[in-house]
Design a protein around this motif. Structure first.
Motif, PDB file in Angstrom:
ATOM      1  N   ALA A  34       0.831  -1.205   0.000  1.00 19.90           N
ATOM      2  CA  ALA A  34       0.000   0.000   0.000  1.00 19.90           C
ATOM      3  C   ALA A  34       0.867   1.257   0.000  1.00 19.90           C
ATOM      4  O   ALA A  34       0.562   2.230  -0.694  1.00 19.90           O
ATOM      5  N   ARG A  35       1.961   1.245   0.754  1.00 21.94           N
ATOM      6  CA  ARG A  35       2.884   2.391   0.757  1.00 21.94           C
ATOM      7  C   ARG A  35       3.528   2.556  -0.620  1.00 21.94           C
ATOM      8  O   ARG A  35       3.676   3.671  -1.109  1.00 21.94           O
ATOM      9  N   ARG A  36       3.898   1.461  -1.232  1.00 16.56           N
ATOM     10  CA  ARG A  36       4.586   1.512  -2.529  1.00 16.56           C
ATOM     11  C   ARG A  36       3.675   2.007  -3.647  1.00 16.56           C
ATOM     12  O   ARG A  36       4.070   2.822  -4.478  1.00 16.56           O
ATOM     13  N   PHE A  37       2.428   1.515  -3.669  1.00 14.66           N
ATOM     14  CA  PHE A  37       1.541   1.815  -4.788  1.00 14.66           C
ATOM     15  C   PHE A  37       0.455   2.841  -4.452  1.00 14.66           C
ATOM     16  O   PHE A  37      -0.264   3.282  -5.338  1.00 14.66           O
ATOM     17  N   GLY A  38       0.304   3.192  -3.188  1.00 16.02           N
ATOM     18  CA  GLY A  38      -0.708   4.168  -2.800  1.00 16.02           C
ATOM     19  C   GLY A  38      -2.062   3.541  -2.532  1.00 16.02           C
ATOM     20  O   GLY A  38      -2.760   3.932  -1.630  1.00 16.02           O
TER      21      GLY A  38
END
Length: 59
Positions: A34-38
């Motif tokens: 989730a942090r990587r792709f938003g």
């Protein structure tokens, strides 16, 4: 699922799902994605062996 790639997460369910099954998904991995792709997209596949839900708490 092996088809998971990038921001797409495939989850396959079989048998009877319980509240404890939610603990089997590795939360740190989901948070990192989730942090990587938003945001993430999820495919929740209930296979032929799916028997339903049991929402009662484990003893």
């Amino acid at each position: 699922m092996p088809e998971s790639e990038g921001p797409i997460l495939g989850i396959r369910a079989s048998g009877r799902l319980t509240l404890d099954d939610g603990d089997r998904v590795p939360a740190p991995r989901l948070e990192a994605l989730a942090r990587r792709f938003g945001s993430l997209r999820a495919l929740f596949y209930l296979d032929g062996g799916f028997e339903g839900w049991d929402a009662s708490p484990a003893c």
